[in-house]
Design an enzyme around this catalytic site. Structure first.
Site, PDB file in Angstrom:
ATOM      1  CD  GLU A  35      -2.373   1.651   0.743  1.00  0.00           C
ATOM      2  OE1 GLU A  35      -2.003   2.959  -0.038  1.00  0.00           O
ATOM      3  OE2 GLU A  35      -3.508   0.940   0.154  1.00  0.00           O
ATOM      4  NE  ARG A  73     -23.532   5.682  -6.760  1.00  0.00           N
ATOM      5  CZ  ARG A  73     -22.812   5.313  -6.562  1.00  0.00           C
ATOM      6  NH1 ARG A  73     -21.939   4.285  -7.642  1.00  0.00           N
ATOM      7  NH2 ARG A  73     -23.281   5.083  -5.139  1.00  0.00           N
ATOM      8  CD  GLU A 105     -12.671   3.476  -8.887  1.00  0.00           C
ATOM      9  OE1 GLU A 105     -12.926   4.532  -8.786  1.00  0.00           O
ATOM     10  OE2 GLU A 105     -12.145   3.620  -7.106  1.00  0.00           O
ATOM     11  N   GLY A 124     -20.546   2.001   2.889  1.00  0.00           N
ATOM     12  CA  GLY A 124     -19.881   0.647   3.265  1.00  0.00           C
ATOM     13  C   GLY A 124     -21.797   0.082   2.969  1.00  0.00           C
TER      14      GLY A 124
END
Length: 503
Positions: free
Chosen positions: A71, A331, A469, A85
């Site tokens: 990371e 959206r 993603e 969440g």
């Protein structure tokens, strides 16, 4: 340990030209002779959000060997830790307890096909939906707690199938997956920045990594070489915080829009993969979250507050006091409708959303929003109109018409589903809305097993995988709410199975 390998001569900087010179992470790959590996791991996972943590845990449990998670930031979790969440799970226990017995993975896919507008990967969506309960079980087994009796229908879905974590944040999931991984021997490391891939033809064999990196200073830390014995899994997320890349792939995107993403969402690993032949798809499809608030930075509380507002309340334009959209649409539809609300000089005329305060006086979503001044309690129509400069007469007429539609359960103006709408009476909880850049629909092309495709051969790059993603072409033109977490968790399961089968 030494192994003679060469970098590809064409590095990320050369492939991307002038754009690379100002972007974090787009480094020149130099030709290299002998490489002295500093260390090795069987599987290296890049990124520590839902996808990376799920992949790491499931790969470790598959028994293929050691797992190392890298990371680049100073904390684990990435965007996943700060999201709302939400998790769409057909046939989840709460849904069944509510009597919703007519849902299925295929129903979820149908909704996603509509949202994807013909650009989606149906096979991938179907695989993800069919593994949804596996993702739910992974959460429960690792100790994730979801809100008791909470399961609702969110925008673009035709069924109530969205559950939410106990504290309304993705950190409830990332923390538990991380803790489980620590117990099972996964090696997690912070501040490890990927400088380049080390390739042998169409096979990735390791990574050049800047250790002890401090975002965003590329001069910090030192370079080391880590050998990947069996696989590299890219789970580095999107590029929504990379303003130059955003402008390059989608010049139509308003550069003034705020974003919900963590600052580290800059996509440098994606660009490096592209420079080594990985095929990008749908890079210009960048999604905005229609629940953004101009009165708070980043992800914020607006998403949670509007899980009430979209269902029970109404959104009106401050320009004329009228409704202007189906508040429960997907959206993309909502974002486009919202951003049409502008003053004559082109500046945003932030619409408002409001619902009854008396129905939720102690709800934590309301309490937090009022506390942090990103929503307000108003006691009358007059106060609402004055505070937000809305034409009072039309505002009252709009609410009168809406209340009549609540009674008939029909919305002839926009076709909104009215099953959860309530008759509106002051006092109201009111918030302003304006979309924020939220999710990158585009990224690296993979096959259904998460293998990264080389655009030069249209075959998988050996030992290179991608989940979450960072991948592109899955959802199509627009992603439905609560499906990103689902994708990341399920593809973490799928990639572990693929790696084991490929070994």
């Amino acid at each position: 340990m030494q192994d003679r390998r060469n970098f590809l001569k064409l590095g990320a900087g050369a492939a991307l030209g002038g754009l690379a010179s100002t972007m974090p992470g787009t480094v020149m790959a130099s030709e290299c002779g002998e490489i002295k590996w500093n260390e090795s791991a069987d599987v290296i996972v890049v990124g520590s959000g839902f996808a990376g943590l799920s992949a790491a845990l499931n790969v470790k449990r598959s028994g293929v060997g050691s797992v190392l998670v890298l990371e680049k930031m100073q904390v684990f979790g990435g965007n996943s830790a700060i999201n709302g969440g939400w998790l769409a799970i057909p046939k989840n226990p709460t849904q069944l307890a509510q009597g919703v017995n007519d849902d299925s993975p295929e129903e979820l896919v149908k909704d996603q096909i509509i949202s994807g507008r013909g650009m989606q990967n149906e096979d991938m969506l179907r695989q993800i939906a069919n593994r949804a309960l596996d993702a739910y079980d992974l959460c429960i087994e690792t100790g994730v707690k979801f809100r008791k009796d909470f399961n609702i229908q969110v925008g673009g879905h035709n069924k109530a199938r969205a559950i939410r974590t106990q504290h309304g944040t993705g950190g409830d999931i990332t923390t538990k997956l991380y803790e489980a991984g620590v117990k099972e021997g996964i090696d997690y490391r912070l501040q490890h920045y990927i400088e380049d891939f080390i390739m042998d033809g169409q096979e990735i064999i390791g990574l050049k990594v800047r250790q002890n990196y401090r975002f965003p200073d590329l001069k910090t830390g030192k370079s080391i070489y880590i050998k990947a014995n069996r696989a590299v899994v890219l789970a580095n997320g999107g590029f929504a915080r990379n303003m130059e890349l955003r402008a390059a792939v989608d010049p139509s995107l308003d550069p003034t829009l705020d974003g919900t993403n963590a600052l580290g969402a800059t996509g440098e690993v994606t660009l490096t993969a592209m420079a080594h032949g990985a095929l990008p798809v749908h890079m210009n499809l960048i999604q905005t979250g229609h629940w953004g608030s101009p009165d708070e930075g980043g992800f914020g509380w607006s998403n949670a507050l509007l899980s009430i507002g979209w269902h029970e309340g109404v959104s009106v334009s401050v320009l004329n006091g009228k409704r202007y959209m189906n508040e429960r649409a997907d959206r993309k539809t909502c974002s486009e409708a919202i951003m049409k609300n502008r003053y004559q000089d082109g500046s945003p005329a932030y619409p408002v959303v409001f619902f009854n305060h008396k129905d939720h006086p102690d709800d934590d979503r309301v309490v937090r929003a009022l506390r942090d001044d990103m929503a307000w309690k108003v006691d009358s129509f007059e106060q609402l109109a004055e505070k937000f400069n809305i034409p009072l007469t039309q505002l009252k007429q709009t609410v009168k018409e809406f209340n009549a539609q609540v009674s008939t359960r029909q919305d002839p103006l926009f076709g909104r589903k009215m099953d959860t709408a309530v008759e509106l009476k002051p006092p109201f909880v009111v918030s302003r809305i304006w979309p924020k850049v939220h999710y990158c629909m585009g990224g690296l092309k993979t096959d259904i097993g998460a293998r990264v495709i080389d655009g030069r051969s249209m075959k998988p790059i050996k030992k290179l995988y991608a989940v979450g993603e960072v991948t592109g072409g899955v959802h199509g033109e627009a992603r439905l709410s609560s499906t990103s977490c689902l994708e990341c968790l399920t593809m973490g399961i799928v990639v572990s199975e693929t790696i084991k089968s490929d070994v």
